[in-house]
Design an enzyme around this catalytic site. Structure first.
Site, PDB file in Angstrom:
ATOM      1  N   ASP A 348       0.838  -1.193   0.000  1.00  0.00           N
ATOM      2  CA  ASP A 348       0.000   0.000   0.000  1.00  0.00           C
ATOM      3  C   ASP A 348       0.880   1.253   0.000  1.00  0.00           C
ATOM      4  O   ASP A 348       1.880   1.317   0.720  1.00  0.00           O
ATOM      5  CB  ASP A 348      -0.888  -0.028   1.251  1.00  0.00           C
ATOM      6  CG  ASP A 348      -1.794   1.173   1.367  1.00  0.00           C
ATOM      7  OD1 ASP A 348      -2.689   1.312   0.526  1.00  0.00           O
ATOM      8  OD2 ASP A 348      -1.596   1.976   2.306  1.00  0.00           O
ATOM      9  N   GLU A 384       1.584  -0.407  -5.027  1.00  0.00           N
ATOM     10  CA  GLU A 384       0.631   0.650  -5.340  1.00  0.00           C
ATOM     11  C   GLU A 384       1.474   1.899  -5.576  1.00  0.00           C
ATOM     12  O   GLU A 384       2.040   2.452  -4.627  1.00  0.00           O
ATOM     13  CB  GLU A 384      -0.351   0.872  -4.183  1.00  0.00           C
ATOM     14  CG  GLU A 384      -1.407   1.907  -4.512  1.00  0.00           C
ATOM     15  CD  GLU A 384      -2.334   2.197  -3.340  1.00  0.00           C
ATOM     16  OE1 GLU A 384      -3.553   2.273  -3.561  1.00  0.00           O
ATOM     17  OE2 GLU A 384      -1.836   2.348  -2.205  1.00  0.00           O
TER      18      GLU A 384
END
Length: 714
Positions: A348, A384
């Site tokens: 993330d 990401e």
């Protein structure tokens, strides 16, 4: 017996609480602490039964060994030191702190004022000092025995070219599944249930990508509104699994889930959040890192160390520039690979992980550590590629060995099927795994993770049902979530009984799903998109632990069962045709000896090659992608030539049908239609066309043809 006699010196490594069969060694890093006390609790976790000072301090690690202590013991720390927020120090020995290396937690945590190191509501805000003891309402760390019978288990090591990831949520995926016993729903045991595994196998996915399973905290501003941090991007500890996902509180439940999925040939990927923690900014609680060594664990503003650098938008940024913090993250990753047998990670806000003092660097310390680590070299790494800090959008800028969520693919495909002008020249490179972004450092097409929907935003069904976000249930005045979704409701906002609109929505869902699964690169499917899961127009459902997020496993309407069957056909088609998942980028440089076709050719509706006129015509919405199945040298793992059919995939995003002439190919007998999104019931080979034949391409449709050669007939 004195505290020093009770606690032996122990060792400074490994960090955490480690049981050796005779006792437990405790080791905690803190560069600025003045004293560290180990607190032991009774089996209820409510009563502190012993407080012991760790006797040794070696290389900034406080450590001690307690003989006779066994797995199951509950503990926490109290750390003394200066409380000087202006200098970055927030020590408060009145607060029980969690071990950053804890492998399991006992109890539940509900954030209260006493969990803050300062006096909530005081005029001096976080510069004040709170003397209340928070231990009674705090989670307790658990000493664990990590042994487990992994006999027969091994990582699947599925090649990237054969990988289809399926993003899902442990609780949301299982909580309403009628085939799972009630007491196992919403847990790792539920994910391991035979009914779940049977479904995943039948669907054809190769890897489940689980949304955060590291222990996390429900933000207080959410619980005050009766909501929860459902997604889990609010990590409390990077080693312990989330307690609410353990049906019986036993750590082996996670390992059992992994082993059963591996037995079925399915990999387990974890969505991990190493960019920030649940402690928030200067007004957040003191739960672990902040009270152990705030100045080391977090990136602080150089001109005022009271405040945190917030490249994540979550209040703080973990300081991976610090060697001990980097060590913790790498120890965590190795733990999940070596001890828990997971097969990879999705990072993330991965840009944050690559930030040095001077900005983002794909050759920074974290990525160097990943690339040289033996354990990490065996698993899949997905980034990401953005955060909210300066220069935070870095799509295509990650090092070799990393795959990336390709949001350019997502947005371009959405806009193409919405009918936006000038999209042919934009969608073409995305269909070929975006070599303009990823073909550096010898990276391969699999580096592009292609998706149409993820947890963040509209699911597929809502992309064709809503023009606007409807996030009122989040309690933020519908201001949260992405304002631009590139969606289309086709005349009615939300559900409708209009049959024509219903059918158009189904076709557009088939079109977008087909585009994902027929493109080069690594496809990702959002759980529930295969049977029409809707969030009611909520495109930021991070706090909704209810029907908005939960998959509905009840009886499917006939049209959704048909859509599920169509999805399975698409996945099978991709698996059967290696030309759809080549190991090298296609540039039209390899020539087929059979047909004279290049490995990739773009075909106009007139049957010839696309020209600059076609690419630049803003109103053009139809083209063909011709993939020569025997162009180039590709081999199976055991060395055999990997020759495939030649496929022609025609995309028409226009609102009207268009005449299309099939290309003339040397030695071709006919074109067999394998799949048509406008006629999903059409059987493969039921529809045939010859060289240069004309046919009417349906509006808003994808049609796939395979070439049959004269030399292949008897």
């Amino acid at each position: 017996m004195s505290s020093r006699a009770r606690v032996w010196p122990g060792k400074s490594y490994p960090l955490g609480a480690v049981w050796d069969g005779k006792g437990v060694n405790f080791a905690l890093f803190s560069a600025h602490a003045e004293k560290v006390e180990l607190c032991l609790f009774d089996s209820s976790g409510q009563r502190e039964i012993e407080r012991l000072t760790l006797p040794e301090h070696t290389d900034q690690v406080w450590h001690g060994y307690i003989p006779g202590l066994w797995p199951g013991a509950l503990y926490g720390y109290r750390v003394s030191g200066p409380y000087e927020p202006q200098l970055g120090h927030r020590f408060n020995h009145h607060k029980l702190l969690l071990d950053p290396y804890a492998k399991q937690f006992y109890g539940s945590l509900h954030l209260r004022d006493e969990h803050c190191g300062y006096q909530v509501g005081h005029g001096n805000a976080d510069l004040s000092f709170d003397t209340r003891d928070n231990a009674r309402d705090m989670l307790k760390c658990v000493v664990v025995d990590t042994t487990f019978n992994w006999e027969g288990d091994r990582q699947s090591e599925i090649p990237w070219t054969e990988t289809l990831t399926y993003e899902t949520h442990v609780r949301g995926f299982t909580i309403r599944h009628e085939g799972i016993p009630h007491h196992l729903r919403g847990t790792f045991a539920g994910m391991a249930h035979p009914e779940v595994i049977k479904y995943l196998k039948a669907l054809g996915i190769t890897a489940v990508e689980l949304m955060p399973v590291h222990a996390f905290v429900d933000d207080r501003f959410l619980t005050d509104r009766g909501l929860r941090n459902y997604w889990g991007y609010n990590t409390l500890c990077f080693f312990a699994p989330e307690p609410r996902y353990l049906s019986g509180g036993d750590l082996t439940e996670f390992k059992t889930m992994v082993k059963r999925l591996h037995d079925a040939g399915i990999e387990v990927l974890l969505d991990v959040v190493y960019n920030h923690t649940a402690e928030g900014d200067q007004m957040g609680p003191t739960l672990s890192f902040k009270g152990i060594d705030n100045a080391s664990y977090y990136r602080l503003r150089p001109n005022d160390r009271r405040y945190y650098i917030n490249d994540t938008g979550c209040g703080n940024t973990l300081n991976l520039i610090h060697p001990r913090v980097l060590q913790m993250v790498m120890d965590s990753l190795r733990y999940w690979v070596n001890e828990m047998h997971v097969d990879g990670f999705r990072f993330d806000l991965a840009v944050t992980l690559g930030r040095e003092d001077y900005g983002y660097d794909r050759g920074g310390g974290f990525f160097d550590a990943i690339r040289q680590d033996p354990a990490m070299s065996r698993v899949k790494i997905i980034a990401e590629p953005w955060d909210i800090g300066p220069g935070g959008y870095q799509l295509g800028s990650f090092p070799a060995g990393t795959a990336e969520w390709n949001d350019r693919f997502r947005d371009t495909v959405r806009r193409f099927w919405c009918g936006d002008d000038g999209m042919l020249s934009r969608i073409a490179p995305n269909l070929l795994a975006s070599s303009d972004l990823f073909e550096h450092d010898c990276r391969r097409p699999w580096a592009s993770v292609n998706y149409i929907a993820s947890h963040d935003g509209f699911p597929l069904a809502d992309l064709v049902s809503y023009n606007e976000r409807h996030n009122e249930a989040n309690g933020e005045g519908n201001r949260d979530g992405h304002p631009s979704n590139f969606s289309n409701n086709y005349g009615v906002e939300g559900p409708t009984t209009d049959h024509a609109i219903q059918q158009l929505r189904l076709r557009q869902r088939r079109n977008m799903l087909a585009t994902v699964l027929l493109a080069q690169g690594t496809p990702m499917l959002l759980a529930g998109d295969e049977f029409g899961r809707s969030q009611g127009g909520n495109n930021n459902a991070y706090c909704q632990d209810n029907e908005i997020n939960w998959l509905n496993w009840g009886k499917m309407p006939p049209e959704e069962q048909e859509f599920l069957d169509f999805t399975r056909r698409l996945i099978s088609l991709r698996r059967e045709h290696p030309v759809l998942r080549r190991t090298r980028f296609l540039h039209g440089l390899q020539i087929s000896k059979t047909t004279g076709l290049r490995d990739i050719e773009w075909i106009s509706p007139g049957g010839g090659l696309m020209t600059d006129y076609h690419w630049q015509e803003p109103k053009a919405r139809c083209m063909g992608m011709l993939l020569a199945g025997d162009a180039g040298e590709y081999f199976t793992p055991d060395g055999y030539p990997e020759i495939d059919d030649t496929l022609l995939i025609i995309f028409n995003a226009g609102h009207t049908s268009i005449p299309v002439q099939m290309p003339t190919v040397r030695g071709a007998l006919h074109w067999r239609c394998l799949l048509d999104t406008a006629r999903p019931q059409l059987a493969p080979g039921e529809f045939l066309l010859g060289n240069s034949d004309d046919f009417q391409m349906e509006p808003r449709a994808v049609t796939i043809f395979a070439l049959t050669y004269e030399t292949m007939t008897s």
